[in-house]
Design a protein around this motif. Structure first.
Motif, PDB file in Angstrom:
ATOM      1  N   ARG A  67       1.523   9.735  -5.503  1.00 56.12           N
ATOM      2  CA  ARG A  67       2.076  11.069  -5.263  1.00 56.12           C
ATOM      3  C   ARG A  67       3.091  11.456  -6.346  1.00 56.12           C
ATOM      4  NH1 ARG A  67      -0.402  14.766  -2.889  1.00 56.12           N
ATOM      5  NH2 ARG A  67       1.589  15.859  -2.687  1.00 56.12           N
ATOM      6  N   ALA A  68       3.869  10.484  -6.807  1.00 54.90           N
ATOM      7  CA  ALA A  68       4.830  10.775  -7.875  1.00 54.90           C
ATOM      8  C   ALA A  68       4.101  11.208  -9.147  1.00 54.90           C
ATOM      9  CB  ALA A  68       5.697   9.542  -8.145  1.00 54.90           C
ATOM     10  N   ASN A  69       2.958  10.584  -9.445  1.00 52.84           N
ATOM     11  CA  ASN A  69       2.173  10.983 -10.615  1.00 52.84           C
ATOM     12  C   ASN A  69       1.620  12.394 -10.449  1.00 52.84           C
ATOM     13  OD1 ASN A  69       2.668   8.456 -11.694  1.00 52.84           O
ATOM     14  ND2 ASN A  69       0.702   7.599 -11.036  1.00 52.84           N
ATOM     15  N   VAL A  70       1.140  12.701  -9.222  1.00 55.03           N
ATOM     16  CA  VAL A  70       0.578  14.029  -8.965  1.00 55.03           C
ATOM     17  C   VAL A  70       1.652  15.099  -9.104  1.00 55.03           C
ATOM     18  CG1 VAL A  70      -0.445  15.497  -7.171  1.00 55.03           C
ATOM     19  CG2 VAL A  70      -1.302  13.186  -7.524  1.00 55.03           C
ATOM     20  N   GLU A  71       2.864  14.824  -8.603  1.00 52.52           N
ATOM     21  CA  GLU A  71       3.947  15.802  -8.633  1.00 52.52           C
ATOM     22  C   GLU A  71       4.723  15.779  -9.946  1.00 52.52           C
ATOM     23  OE1 GLU A  71       6.426  15.714  -5.161  1.00 52.52           O
ATOM     24  OE2 GLU A  71       4.755  15.209  -3.844  1.00 52.52           O
ATOM     25  N   GLU A 123      11.627   1.827   2.763  1.00 49.84           N
ATOM     26  CA  GLU A 123      11.920   2.885   3.729  1.00 49.84           C
ATOM     27  C   GLU A 123      10.668   3.292   4.495  1.00 49.84           C
ATOM     28  OE1 GLU A 123      14.770   4.097   4.577  1.00 49.84           O
ATOM     29  OE2 GLU A 123      15.918   2.948   3.117  1.00 49.84           O
ATOM     30  N   GLY A 124       9.520   3.324   3.799  1.00 52.01           N
ATOM     31  CA  GLY A 124       8.272   3.673   4.463  1.00 52.01           C
ATOM     32  C   GLY A 124       7.850   2.644   5.487  1.00 52.01           C
ATOM     33  N   TYR A 174       7.699   9.829   5.915  1.00 51.80           N
ATOM     34  CA  TYR A 174       9.120   9.954   5.600  1.00 51.80           C
ATOM     35  C   TYR A 174       9.386   9.503   4.168  1.00 51.80           C
ATOM     36  CZ  TYR A 174      14.133   8.937   5.626  1.00 51.80           C
ATOM     37  OH  TYR A 174      15.464   8.879   5.312  1.00 51.80           O
ATOM     38  N   ALA A 175       8.732   8.413   3.765  1.00 52.90           N
ATOM     39  CA  ALA A 175       8.923   7.909   2.403  1.00 52.90           C
ATOM     40  C   ALA A 175       8.458   8.937   1.367  1.00 52.90           C
ATOM     41  CB  ALA A 175       8.166   6.593   2.214  1.00 52.90           C
ATOM     42  N   LEU A 176       7.320   9.586   1.621  1.00 52.05           N
ATOM     43  CA  LEU A 176       6.817  10.583   0.693  1.00 52.05           C
ATOM     44  C   LEU A 176       7.709  11.821   0.658  1.00 52.05           C
ATOM     45  CD1 LEU A 176       2.989  10.355   1.477  1.00 52.05           C
ATOM     46  CD2 LEU A 176       4.176   9.463  -0.525  1.00 52.05           C
ATOM     47  N   GLN A 177       8.307  12.155   1.804  1.00 52.79           N
ATOM     48  CA  GLN A 177       9.172  13.331   1.859  1.00 52.79           C
ATOM     49  C   GLN A 177      10.489  13.121   1.109  1.00 52.79           C
ATOM     50  OE1 GLN A 177       9.512  14.113   6.028  1.00 52.79           O
ATOM     51  NE2 GLN A 177       7.390  14.796   6.223  1.00 52.79           N
ATOM     52  N   LEU A 178      10.849  11.875   0.827  1.00 53.61           N
ATOM     53  CA  LEU A 178      12.084  11.616   0.088  1.00 53.61           C
ATOM     54  C   LEU A 178      11.947  11.927  -1.404  1.00 53.61           C
ATOM     55  CD1 LEU A 178      13.268   8.204   1.610  1.00 53.61           C
ATOM     56  CD2 LEU A 178      14.219  10.468   2.052  1.00 53.61           C
ATOM     57  N   GLN A 206       0.825  -1.205   0.000  1.00 50.00           N
ATOM     58  CA  GLN A 206       0.000   0.000   0.000  1.00 50.00           C
ATOM     59  C   GLN A 206       0.866   1.266   0.000  1.00 50.00           C
ATOM     60  OE1 GLN A 206      -2.331  -0.897   3.489  1.00 50.00           O
ATOM     61  NE2 GLN A 206      -4.076  -1.606   2.283  1.00 50.00           N
ATOM     62  N   ILE A 207       1.981   1.226   0.735  1.00 50.77           N
ATOM     63  CA  ILE A 207       2.884   2.379   0.741  1.00 50.77           C
ATOM     64  C   ILE A 207       3.424   2.628  -0.666  1.00 50.77           C
ATOM     65  CG2 ILE A 207       5.113   3.226   1.589  1.00 50.77           C
ATOM     66  CD1 ILE A 207       4.541   1.785   4.217  1.00 50.77           C
ATOM     67  N   GLY A 208       3.770   1.543  -1.372  1.00 47.20           N
ATOM     68  CA  GLY A 208       4.250   1.681  -2.744  1.00 47.20           C
ATOM     69  C   GLY A 208       3.209   2.332  -3.647  1.00 47.20           C
ATOM     70  N   LYS A 209       1.936   1.949  -3.484  1.00 50.00           N
ATOM     71  CA  LYS A 209       0.872   2.536  -4.304  1.00 50.00           C
ATOM     72  C   LYS A 209       0.695   4.022  -3.999  1.00 50.00           C
ATOM     73  CE  LYS A 209      -1.882  -1.668  -5.007  1.00 50.00           C
ATOM     74  NZ  LYS A 209      -3.204  -2.316  -4.751  1.00 50.00           N
TER      75      LYS A 209
END
Length: 477
Positions: A396-400, A415-416, A423-427, A388-391
């Motif tokens: 978020r990568a698609n949005v950004e 890492e998440g 933390y994973a999203l902030q990387l 789920q963290i990977g999804k």
């Protein structure tokens, strides 16, 4: 430590603090991407069941279905004066659920978000801040049927006459306005004061307007679409030619909140002398509303509702970090929930058993007194697994607008799971900057590894604290 590249490059290595080279898209407008900008709703099917992935949500199926039931209750106005408590660990989507509820309710239902610490103000009392939020979350839809003249302006001719006060100059005695609809046309002879309102609205021939018969108020709706040109971008708003007769009865709808009515009546109406103007300038911008004034506003609103002129629309108050409220606020919250005009209340907290703020000996689940907990429907948010963290990271990568290389998604998900999903999203963004400095358009695994050397997650930082509370065995303190 030097930025590395997956492909050979003849250019010199770029330092971490160097600015990236200008790109062809550097002049394009970029908007800030908020943490929850990908949330578009609860992602439920027509049966009220939660899809595994939908409307920006990954997982949290049970919590989303529970919130869907609450949305249906709010829309049917059967949940007023009740509370929903969202509990779960940090980063499990409690705020996202509340925002999804606001999306599902739409713009016509008031949604008033706040944080528990907002009540501690030096200008007004804690209870006043809570009361204001509750009043802003109760909407009032005022429906009024008025007699109007509506149509496209075909003629606008002011008639002048000699000024009776002096022998010099002329004054406008009346104005002739021609209005056209699909059904016919009509010529109106209007008062000169209405001509002043027409000039203030900057109305010209070809505009669609309506004039209230009782008050003479003039409103410009837009430009007739018969004058629309073939330009792609225009500043004008084009509207179709009105249907029906020029003279008609029209229902006008206005949405306000009880908070708006309180503020309008609480603001003192000063005189026009210089002392009143100066006093209004130096006066504090925030005025406390008395209970007596609120009762008077409620009485007027009740009269409107009884006459069928207005309709009360209960909205939602969302209080995040509700454990930051103290025992006085919780007691007042109980009273607000019991009041006749109470909205739906959604609370959120990430605490387990915690001391109730403002007390020294009351430990309660989630930091909320038991008597308020007893009034709440409680929804628990679950943690996320690696998949789920990977999804979420991919979403978020698609949005950004970020590109991920081979193996990057698995590494960030790892890492998440080890640290936290936040933390994973902030990387993502720092890694994309590092990749850009290295001349690459996508993030590679070595960028994530270098980010882990530059930054620490919360769990790793906590392990560096010694037993006596200092860093590395107390060397810092």
């Amino acid at each position: 430590m030097k930025a590395t590249s997956a492909t050979p490059s003849t250019s010199a290595p770029v330092a971490h603090n160097a600015l990236p080279p200008p790109s062809a898209t550097s002049n394009a407008r970029s908007s800030r991407i908020a943490p929850h900008s990908h949330i578009k709703g609860l992602g439920l099917t027509s049966d009220g069941l939660g899809a595994p992935d939908g409307a920006g949500f990954i997982g949290q199926t049970n919590a989303r279905e529970a919130c869907g039931v609450v949305v249906d209750l709010v829309k049917s106005r059967k949940f007023s004066g009740r509370a929903l408590l969202l509990v779960g660990a940090p980063g499990t989507g409690k705020t996202a659920l509340a925002l999804a509820v606001s999306h599902e309710l739409g713009t016509k239902v008031p949604f008033c978000p706040m944080v528990g610490s907002e009540v501690y103000s030096t200008e007004v009392k804690k209870t006043e801040v809570l009361a204001e939020s509750f009043r802003r979350a109760i909407g009032l839809r005022i429906k009024e049927t008025k007699e109007v003249y509506e149509g496209e302006v075909t003629e606008l001719t002011p008639a002048e006459s000699e000024n009776p006060l002096s022998g010099y100059g002329k004054t406008v005695s009346h104005v002739i306005v021609g209005l056209k609809t699909v059904k016919g046309t009509k010529q109106l002879r209007l008062d000169p004061t209405i001509y002043e309102a027409i000039l203030k609205e900057k109305i010209v021939v070809g505009d669609v307007i309506y004039v209230e018969a009782n008050t003479g108020a003039v409103k410009r709706v837009g430009r007739s679409d018969a004058y629309a040109s073939s330009y792609d971008l225009e500043s004008e708003t084009y509207v179709p030619l009105p249907k029906g007769d020029v003279h008609k009865r029209k229902e006008l709808v206005q949405d306000v909140t009880l908070g708006d009515l309180d503020a309008a009546n609480a603001r003192p109406q000063g005189g026009q002398d210089i002392m009143s103007v100066m006093g209004s300038l130096v006066k504090s911008g925030r005025t406390e509303v008395t209970d007596k004034l609120r009762r008077e506003v409620n009485k007027v609103v009740k009269g409107y509702v009884d006459q069928g002129v207005a309709e009360v629309v209960p909205g939602v108050v969302f209080i995040d970090e509700v454990h930051m409220l103290d025992i006085e606020c919780f007691t007042y919250l109980n009273a607000l929930l019991e009041s006749p005009m109470a909205p739906t209340v959604i609370l959120a907290t990430n605490r387990g058993n915690a001391l109730v703020r403002g007390t020294t000996d009351i430990v309660s689940p989630h930091g909320v007194p038991v008597d308020l907990l007893d009034r709440c429907l409680i929804v628990k948010t679950d943690g996320y697994n690696r998949e789920q963290i990977g999804k979420v990271v991919q979403l978020r990568a698609n949005v950004e607008g970020l590109k991920l290389g081979s193996g990057v998604l698995e590494r960030i998900a790892e890492e998440g799971e080890r640290g936290s999903m936040r933390y994973a999203l902030q990387l993502l963004t720092p890694a994309s900057i590092l990749a850009g400095l290295s001349g690459r358009s996508q993030i590679e695994v070595e960028d994530i590894g270098e980010m882990n050397e530059l930054f620490l997650d919360a769990k790793t930082s906590a392990t560096n604290i010694g037993a006596d509370g200092g860093f590395d065995g107390g060397k810092m303190w």
